[in-house]
Motif scaffolding. Structure first.
Motif, mmCIF file in Angstrom:
data_model
loop_
_atom_site.group_PDB
_atom_site.id
_atom_site.type_symbol
_atom_site.label_atom_id
_atom_site.label_comp_id
_atom_site.label_asym_id
_atom_site.label_seq_id
_atom_site.Cartn_x
_atom_site.Cartn_y
_atom_site.Cartn_z
ATOM 1 N N ILE A 189 62.304 43.180 71.806
ATOM 2 C CA ILE A 189 61.596 44.137 70.979
ATOM 3 C C ILE A 189 60.218 43.588 70.626
ATOM 4 O O ILE A 189 60.077 42.444 70.247
ATOM 5 C CB ILE A 189 62.409 44.491 69.717
ATOM 6 C CG1 ILE A 189 61.844 45.716 69.058
ATOM 7 C CG2 ILE A 189 62.498 43.356 68.763
ATOM 8 C CD1 ILE A 189 62.797 46.341 68.069
ATOM 9 N N ILE A 190 59.226 44.407 70.843
ATOM 10 C CA ILE A 190 57.855 44.021 70.511
ATOM 11 C C ILE A 190 57.122 45.295 70.117
ATOM 12 O O ILE A 190 57.319 46.342 70.733
ATOM 13 C CB ILE A 190 57.176 43.293 71.701
ATOM 14 C CG1 ILE A 190 55.800 42.780 71.332
ATOM 15 C CG2 ILE A 190 57.110 44.172 72.914
ATOM 16 C CD1 ILE A 190 55.222 41.820 72.341
ATOM 17 N N SER A 191 56.327 45.229 69.092
ATOM 18 C CA SER A 191 55.686 46.449 68.597
ATOM 19 C C SER A 191 54.586 46.906 69.549
ATOM 20 O O SER A 191 54.005 46.120 70.288
ATOM 21 C CB SER A 191 55.100 46.212 67.205
ATOM 22 O OG SER A 191 53.891 45.498 67.293
ATOM 23 N N TYR A 192 54.309 48.201 69.510
ATOM 24 C CA TYR A 192 53.260 48.766 70.345
ATOM 25 C C TYR A 192 51.924 48.092 70.063
ATOM 26 O O TYR A 192 51.156 47.817 70.979
ATOM 27 C CB TYR A 192 53.129 50.273 70.098
ATOM 28 C CG TYR A 192 54.302 51.070 70.565
ATOM 29 C CD1 TYR A 192 54.608 51.162 71.917
ATOM 30 C CD2 TYR A 192 55.115 51.744 69.666
ATOM 31 C CE1 TYR A 192 55.691 51.907 72.355
ATOM 32 C CE2 TYR A 192 56.194 52.487 70.095
ATOM 33 C CZ TYR A 192 56.481 52.561 71.445
ATOM 34 O OH TYR A 192 57.548 53.291 71.872
ATOM 35 N N ASN A 193 51.640 47.833 68.802
ATOM 36 C CA ASN A 193 50.359 47.221 68.457
ATOM 37 C C ASN A 193 50.204 45.840 69.066
ATOM 38 O O ASN A 193 49.129 45.479 69.523
ATOM 39 C CB ASN A 193 50.202 47.139 66.936
ATOM 40 C CG ASN A 193 49.993 48.499 66.318
ATOM 41 O OD1 ASN A 193 49.587 49.441 66.987
ATOM 42 N ND2 ASN A 193 50.279 48.623 65.039
ATOM 43 N N VAL A 194 51.274 45.056 69.071
ATOM 44 C CA VAL A 194 51.206 43.712 69.650
ATOM 45 C C VAL A 194 50.993 43.816 71.156
ATOM 46 O O VAL A 194 50.156 43.119 71.723
ATOM 47 C CB VAL A 194 52.478 42.894 69.330
ATOM 48 C CG1 VAL A 194 52.486 41.583 70.092
ATOM 49 C CG2 VAL A 194 52.575 42.639 67.831
ATOM 50 N N VAL A 195 51.726 44.704 71.809
ATOM 51 C CA VAL A 195 51.572 44.885 73.253
ATOM 52 C C VAL A 195 50.143 45.287 73.572
ATOM 53 O O VAL A 195 49.503 44.706 74.456
ATOM 54 C CB VAL A 195 52.563 45.948 73.786
ATOM 55 C CG1 VAL A 195 52.234 46.338 75.218
ATOM 56 C CG2 VAL A 195 53.988 45.448 73.702
ATOM 57 N N ARG A 196 49.638 46.260 72.847
ATOM 58 C CA ARG A 196 48.279 46.739 73.118
ATOM 59 C C ARG A 196 47.230 45.655 72.850
ATOM 60 O O ARG A 196 46.263 45.523 73.597
ATOM 61 C CB ARG A 196 48.003 48.004 72.311
ATOM 62 C CG ARG A 196 48.794 49.169 72.853
ATOM 63 C CD ARG A 196 48.587 50.430 72.099
ATOM 64 N NE ARG A 196 49.381 51.481 72.751
ATOM 65 C CZ ARG A 196 49.303 52.742 72.440
ATOM 66 N NH1 ARG A 196 48.492 53.144 71.493
ATOM 67 N NH2 ARG A 196 50.052 53.610 73.074
#
Length: 160
Positions: free
Chosen positions: A89-96
């Motif tokens: 699990i990784i947040s969208y903000n971190v991925v972006r």
């Protein structure tokens, strides 16, 4: 002690909750044992600000950042992350952010920053999630890097 507050906007929910949190702290309850959940990030900041106001007013040691004040989504994300040991699990903000950081490092595009952030990064993120949905993980890509590059070059030449 569990408390649920439901009321219309402007009725003093933030003030009342902040006062109760300050009373708990003053009565020796550890900040680590207090959880406040709300709907928006704006409400989180307002609640923290009001709690800090009462902490200061009553000369209570510490500050609102020692207390978990979060949104429902933030709380759910934290619980999922802990139960999965941060596995998948990784947040969208971190991925972006990571995509943007890497694109900047390698100077991949000559587009404007806004175009990269608003258009390209969401598309790249979706592509990565799509690839992952087939069970292809980063370690698979690293392991087969040379074969993948050859395959992509061949596809490009065919469509060329």
């Amino acid at each position: 002690m569990n408390t649920l507050v439901i009321a219309n906007p402007g009725t003093g929910k933030t003030t009342n909750i902040s006062m109760e949190v300050a009373k708990l702290l003053k009565n020796g309850i550890s900040a680590k044992d207090i959880l406040c959940i709300t709907f928006t990030n704006k409400a989180v900041e307002q609640l923290r600000s009001k709690i800090n106001e009462f902490i200061s007013k009553f000369n209570i040691p510490g500050n609102a950042y020692d207390i978990k004040v979060m949104t429902f989504h933030g709380y759910a994300y934290e619980q999922l992350s802990e139960s999965l040991n941060h596995r998948d699990i990784i947040s969208y903000n971190v991925v972006r952010y990571l995509i943007f950081k890497k694109l900047n490092e390698i100077r991949a595009f000559n587009y404007s920053r806004e175009y990269i952030i608003d258009t390209l990064i969401p598309k790249i993120e979706n592509a990565l999630r799509y690839i992952k949905s087939f069970g292809i993980l980063p370690e698979d890509i690293i392991k087969n890097h040379d074969d993948i590059i050859i395959h992509v070059k061949n596809l490009y030449k065919q469509k060329g």
